[in-house]
Motif scaffolding. Structure first.
Motif, PDB file in Angstrom:
ATOM      1  N   ARG A  46       1.131   6.109   8.291  1.00 51.66           N
ATOM      2  CA  ARG A  46       2.304   6.310   7.873  1.00 51.66           C
ATOM      3  C   ARG A  46       2.805   7.142   7.510  1.00 51.66           C
ATOM      4  NH1 ARG A  46       6.186   6.649  12.633  1.00 51.66           N
ATOM      5  NH2 ARG A  46       4.877   4.912  13.317  1.00 51.66           N
ATOM      6  N   LEU A  47       2.478   6.099   7.034  1.00 52.24           N
ATOM      7  CA  LEU A  47       3.179   6.210   4.698  1.00 52.24           C
ATOM      8  C   LEU A  47       2.468   7.724   4.295  1.00 52.24           C
ATOM      9  CD1 LEU A  47       4.374   5.031   2.074  1.00 52.24           C
ATOM     10  CD2 LEU A  47       2.578   3.958   1.995  1.00 52.24           C
ATOM     11  N   LEU A  48       1.156   7.276   4.892  1.00 54.42           N
ATOM     12  CA  LEU A  48       0.070   8.762   4.104  1.00 54.42           C
ATOM     13  C   LEU A  48       0.854  10.180   4.279  1.00 54.42           C
ATOM     14  CD1 LEU A  48      -3.273   6.838   4.072  1.00 54.42           C
ATOM     15  CD2 LEU A  48      -2.084   7.029   2.412  1.00 54.42           C
ATOM     16  N   TYR A  49       1.392   9.493   5.956  1.00 53.98           N
ATOM     17  CA  TYR A  49       1.870  11.322   6.206  1.00 53.98           C
ATOM     18  C   TYR A  49       3.340  11.386   5.977  1.00 53.98           C
ATOM     19  CZ  TYR A  49       3.961  14.598   9.882  1.00 53.98           C
ATOM     20  OH  TYR A  49       4.104  15.642  10.714  1.00 53.98           O
ATOM     21  N   ALA A  50       4.041  10.456   5.096  1.00 50.14           N
ATOM     22  CA  ALA A  50       4.896  10.911   4.686  1.00 50.14           C
ATOM     23  C   ALA A  50       4.813  11.527   3.538  1.00 50.14           C
ATOM     24  CB  ALA A  50       6.558   9.902   4.644  1.00 50.14           C
ATOM     25  N   LEU A  51       4.195  10.265   2.869  1.00 46.93           N
ATOM     26  CA  LEU A  51       3.728  11.717   1.496  1.00 46.93           C
ATOM     27  C   LEU A  51       2.659  12.257   1.320  1.00 46.93           C
ATOM     28  CD1 LEU A  51       2.685   7.380   0.094  1.00 46.93           C
ATOM     29  CD2 LEU A  51       4.044   8.820  -0.609  1.00 46.93           C
ATOM     30  N   GLU A  52       2.477  13.061   2.148  1.00 46.14           N
ATOM     31  CA  GLU A  52       1.750  14.504   2.209  1.00 46.14           C
ATOM     32  C   GLU A  52       3.285  15.398   1.741  1.00 46.14           C
ATOM     33  OE1 GLU A  52       0.334  15.518   5.435  1.00 46.14           O
ATOM     34  OE2 GLU A  52      -1.583  14.354   5.649  1.00 46.14           O
ATOM     35  N   ASN A  53       4.088  15.290   1.954  1.00 43.72           N
ATOM     36  CA  ASN A  53       4.868  16.082   1.246  1.00 43.72           C
ATOM     37  C   ASN A  53       5.931  15.718  -0.261  1.00 43.72           C
ATOM     38  OD1 ASN A  53       4.361  18.129   3.499  1.00 43.72           O
ATOM     39  ND2 ASN A  53       6.508  16.542   4.755  1.00 43.72           N
ATOM     40  N   GLN A  54       5.209  15.037  -0.557  1.00 48.71           N
ATOM     41  CA  GLN A  54       6.175  13.716  -1.520  1.00 48.71           C
ATOM     42  C   GLN A  54       5.139  14.335  -2.980  1.00 48.71           C
ATOM     43  OE1 GLN A  54       8.975  12.746  -1.946  1.00 48.71           O
ATOM     44  NE2 GLN A  54       9.521  12.884   0.661  1.00 48.71           N
ATOM     45  N   VAL A  55       4.220  13.971  -2.627  1.00 46.47           N
ATOM     46  CA  VAL A  55       3.059  14.453  -4.015  1.00 46.47           C
ATOM     47  C   VAL A  55       2.033  15.583  -3.689  1.00 46.47           C
ATOM     48  CG1 VAL A  55       3.474  11.782  -4.831  1.00 46.47           C
ATOM     49  CG2 VAL A  55       1.348  12.654  -3.588  1.00 46.47           C
ATOM     50  N   ASP A  56       1.413  16.129  -5.335  1.00 42.47           N
ATOM     51  CA  ASP A  56       0.755  16.992  -5.013  1.00 42.47           C
ATOM     52  C   ASP A  56      -0.481  16.307  -5.061  1.00 42.47           C
ATOM     53  OD1 ASP A  56       1.756  19.142  -5.015  1.00 42.47           O
ATOM     54  OD2 ASP A  56       2.501  19.456  -7.224  1.00 42.47           O
ATOM     55  N   GLY A  57      -1.343  16.695  -4.227  1.00 39.63           N
ATOM     56  CA  GLY A  57      -3.091  15.206  -4.298  1.00 39.63           C
ATOM     57  C   GLY A  57      -3.499  14.404  -3.729  1.00 39.63           C
ATOM     58  N   PRO A  58      -4.622  14.258  -3.757  1.00 41.73           N
ATOM     59  CA  PRO A  58      -4.642  13.381  -2.384  1.00 41.73           C
ATOM     60  C   PRO A  58      -4.547  11.760  -2.647  1.00 41.73           C
ATOM     61  CG  PRO A  58      -6.780  13.568  -3.917  1.00 41.73           C
ATOM     62  CD  PRO A  58      -5.697  14.676  -4.015  1.00 41.73           C
ATOM     63  N   VAL A  59      -4.036  11.003  -1.948  1.00 50.53           N
ATOM     64  CA  VAL A  59      -3.358  10.175  -2.134  1.00 50.53           C
ATOM     65  C   VAL A  59      -4.586   8.861  -1.223  1.00 50.53           C
ATOM     66  CG1 VAL A  59      -1.980   8.207  -1.871  1.00 50.53           C
ATOM     67  CG2 VAL A  59      -1.048  10.646  -2.170  1.00 50.53           C
ATOM     68  N   SER A  60      -5.185   7.869  -1.891  1.00 45.19           N
ATOM     69  CA  SER A  60      -5.395   6.478  -1.405  1.00 45.19           C
ATOM     70  C   SER A  60      -4.523   5.283  -1.232  1.00 45.19           C
ATOM     71  CB  SER A  60      -6.951   6.383  -2.658  1.00 45.19           C
ATOM     72  OG  SER A  60      -5.953   5.796  -3.170  1.00 45.19           O
ATOM     73  N   PHE A  61      -5.034   4.296  -0.592  1.00 45.67           N
ATOM     74  CA  PHE A  61      -4.205   2.904  -0.287  1.00 45.67           C
ATOM     75  C   PHE A  61      -5.515   1.812  -0.235  1.00 45.67           C
ATOM     76  CE2 PHE A  61      -0.333   1.731   2.375  1.00 45.67           C
ATOM     77  CZ  PHE A  61      -0.591   0.238   1.500  1.00 45.67           C
ATOM     78  N   PRO A  62      -5.609   1.091  -1.445  1.00 40.66           N
ATOM     79  CA  PRO A  62      -7.240   0.540  -0.777  1.00 40.66           C
ATOM     80  C   PRO A  62      -6.513  -1.285  -0.189  1.00 40.66           C
ATOM     81  CG  PRO A  62      -5.560   0.971  -3.597  1.00 40.66           C
ATOM     82  CD  PRO A  62      -4.698   1.809  -2.463  1.00 40.66           C
ATOM     83  N   TYR A  63      -7.889  -1.243   0.485  1.00 34.43           N
ATOM     84  CA  TYR A  63      -7.307  -2.258   0.917  1.00 34.43           C
ATOM     85  C   TYR A  63      -6.468  -3.840   0.514  1.00 34.43           C
ATOM     86  CZ  TYR A  63      -8.862  -6.796   2.923  1.00 34.43           C
ATOM     87  OH  TYR A  63      -9.212  -7.715   3.371  1.00 34.43           O
ATOM     88  N   SER A  64      -7.079  -3.777  -1.128  1.00 32.61           N
ATOM     89  CA  SER A  64      -5.970  -5.138  -1.443  1.00 32.61           C
ATOM     90  C   SER A  64      -4.983  -4.559  -1.686  1.00 32.61           C
ATOM     91  CB  SER A  64      -6.661  -5.212  -2.914  1.00 32.61           C
ATOM     92  OG  SER A  64      -6.353  -3.548  -3.732  1.00 32.61           O
ATOM     93  N   VAL A  65      -3.745  -3.995  -1.852  1.00 24.21           N
ATOM     94  CA  VAL A  65      -2.960  -3.526  -1.859  1.00 24.21           C
ATOM     95  C   VAL A  65      -2.189  -3.650  -0.316  1.00 24.21           C
ATOM     96  CG1 VAL A  65      -0.802  -1.949  -2.216  1.00 24.21           C
ATOM     97  CG2 VAL A  65      -2.629  -1.971  -3.753  1.00 24.21           C
ATOM     98  N   LEU A  66      -2.823  -2.847   0.668  1.00 28.39           N
ATOM     99  CA  LEU A  66      -2.523  -2.982   2.104  1.00 28.39           C
ATOM    100  C   LEU A  66      -2.874  -4.572   2.140  1.00 28.39           C
ATOM    101  CD1 LEU A  66      -1.675  -1.336   4.194  1.00 28.39           C
ATOM    102  CD2 LEU A  66      -4.223  -1.567   4.940  1.00 28.39           C
ATOM    103  N   LYS A  67      -3.243  -4.873   2.171  1.00 27.31           N
ATOM    104  CA  LYS A  67      -2.499  -6.413   3.037  1.00 27.31           C
ATOM    105  C   LYS A  67      -2.331  -7.348   1.627  1.00 27.31           C
ATOM    106  CE  LYS A  67      -6.788 -10.695   3.116  1.00 27.31           C
ATOM    107  NZ  LYS A  67      -5.712 -11.368   3.032  1.00 27.31           N
TER     108      LYS A  67
END
Length: 542
Positions: A46-67
């Motif tokens: 849900r977060l990554l989908y919302a960011l698609e229109n907010q930033v240019d370029g790919p976005v990664s969400f590492p496991y360590s931050v998610l946890k």
């Protein structure tokens, strides 16, 4: 262990890239649509989908931050602030917080020197440097010089860990002081950018630095990428980026300095010089870069003399002789304890210009009562323990402070090495000093020395003074610049492929040139026309 503190009142830098939203990290407040029976998209997606229109370029969400941070989604009804760090080819989520925390957006820039470490706290919303803290590098307890520290790490993994922990402890102490003085929890800053030489970065990352000094001098890595602070055992929740090195002796501190002066900005020829225990220099323009580095020795930090010292309270930092009257100043106005690099350069320049020392560096005792016998050889006393005539003491302990004939000869070795590296770099590229449009003097030594004195003794080339610019701590300034403007990644990426690294040891007549430089200012006086004119005017030359 602290040596300096600079507060908001005496830091004027503002990095305008932040005002244009160009900083290395960004914080975005999002009001996400909560999941429902008809919308069961997972929180991360849900977060990554919302960011698609907010930033240019790919976005990664590492496991360590998610946890670590996933509870933030539900703490304030899916109203969250996401922190993103630009990693060169995309964005990485470094933190997720409940609510709107965009006002708290800070970054750290660090110069990781072998002797000192300096850290700046930057407000990434405004580009303003809030505070600076500095201290001596905790690694010093394992050796004053880098080689001693490297040999210490060869004893085993425990010793490598000691150097890494000493570095982290130094960083932690600076972060604690920044927090204490500003009330800002800097451990929650989004990103830290570090400029440091190749060995220092290896120590920080806990990686064997011995290959840096062992033939064929290939480091374990040049670019360590972005690393979570916690992986380095650092109490830092953001990402750490060490500016890459270009070679074993040409580290990220120099590349950071090149960013600070925008070395490849146009066709004008520039020379970047950073002289300390090592000498690093780069010549170039928008078309090319040629770099070289080598050992200069400890002279510029006072290390050659019995009473030499770092630039600290009580160190003689300037010397003048006028009408035979000898005058010094000390750091902090304290009684004389010793002499630092800038004081040595001034001292030698004044000795030369007043005929107290000849061009070969030989002291002339008949020229001044301050030239006396000490330790079995001539020496110039720059601080009397008891002044002739009135018995007044100029020193902190009532003992004479002096610079011997041997000290002068040792300094000549350092001066010769530094000036020869510059001349070799110029000759190998087909340029003369007069071809230089800009000469950048970097490092703490370049910041505090007197330019005229440095040219008088032949440390810098004798060219019009307006071409010289004092950069100060180029490593720190470049780190700040990158922190504030991610577009500099493109310039950083241009440096290494456009850079030719010159091994001074392979220059055929390097030793011969060094011998020619072991005069003040040089055996070829015509290369120093303004110095020659002063010596003629003073009657030192006939």
């Amino acid at each position: 262990m602290a040596f300096s503190t600079a507060t908001t009142e005496n830091i004027s830098e503002v990095y305008t890239g932040c005002l244009s939203g160009l900083s290395l990290s960004k914080k975005l407040y999002l009001e996400l649509t909560p999941p429902s029976e008809g919308d069961t998209m997972a929180d991360r997606e849900r977060l990554l989908y919302a960011l698609e229109n907010q930033v240019d370029g790919p976005v990664s969400f590492p496991y360590s931050v998610l946890k670590r941070d996933y509870p933030a989604f539900r703490l304030d009804h899916w109203r969250v602030t996401v922190t993103l760090v630009f990693t060169g080819d995309g964005w990485q989520v470094s933190a997720l917080e409940a609510g709107d925390t965009t006002a708290f957006h800070y970054g750290l820039a660090v110069d990781l020197g072998s002797t000192t470490v300096v850290m700046n706290l930057m407000d990434l919303n405004t580009g303003r440097i809030i505070r600076e803290e500095g201290c001596f590098n905790g690694q010093i307890s394992y050796g004053e010089d880098i080689l001693t520290r490297i040999f210490h790490t060869q004893a085993g993994e425990a010793q490598k860990k000691e150097l890494q922990e000493a570095t982290v402890s130094t960083f932690t102490g600076l972060m604690d002081r920044l927090t204490a003085h500003t009330g800002i929890d800097v451990s929650k800053s989004s990103v830290m950018v570090i400029g440091g030489n190749t060995t220092m970065i290896h120590f920080l990352l806990g990686i064997d630095a011995f290959p840096v000094f062992m033939s064929p001098f290939a480091p374990v890595f040049n670019d360590g990428g972005f690393i979570p602070g916690r992986e380095l055992s650092m109490p830092f929740e953001g990402l750490v980026y060490c500016i890459p090195s270009a070679a074993n002796y040409l580290g990220g501190d120099i590349l950071s300095g090149l960013l600070a002066v925008d070395m490849m900005k146009n066709e004008e020829i520039s020379l970047y010089i950073d002289i300390g225990t090592n000498g690093e220099m780069v010549i170039g323009s928008s078309e090319f870069l040629v770099a070289g580095a080598g050992a200069a020795g400890p002279a510029l930090e006072g290390g050659i003399s019995r009473y030499g010292m770092r630039a600290d309270a009580g160190a003689v930092d300037s010397v003048s002789v006028k009408d035979g009257v000898f005058t010094v100043t000390t750091i902090g106005g304290e009684p004389i304890r010793g002499i630092c690099g800038s004081g040595i350069v001034d001292l030698l320049a004044q000795l030369l210009l007043n005929g107290w020392m000849d061009l070969r560096g030989t002291l002339q005792p008949e020229q001044s009562e301050r030239i006396v016998m000490k330790d079995g050889e001539p020496a110039v006393v720059y601080g009397w323990g008891a002044c002739p005539g009135d018995g007044r003491s100029e020193t902190a302990d009532g003992e004479d402070r002096y610079f011997t004939q041997s000290d002068i000869l040792s300094f000549m070795d350092t001066k010769a090495a530094a000036s020869t590296m510059v001349s070799c770099l110029l000759s190998e590229t087909g340029f003369s000093p007069d071809d230089m449009d800009h000469i950048y003097m970097a490092g703490s030594f370049g910041k505090y020395l007197d330019l005229e004195s440095a040219i008088t003794i032949g440390l810098y080339p004798d060219v019009p003074r307006e071409r010289f610019s004092c950069v100060g701590n180029g490593s720190l300034k470049g780190a700040c610049a990158l922190l504030a403007d991610r577009r500099l990644f493109e310039k950083l990426a241009r440096f290494i492929p456009n850079m030719h690294y010159l091994q001074f040891a392979t220059v055929e007549d390097f030793v011969t040139q060094m011998q020619a430089s072991k005069f003040f200012p040089h055996t070829n006086l015509d290369a120093y026309p303004t110095v020659k004119a002063k010596l003629l005017e003073a009657g030192v030359l006939k």
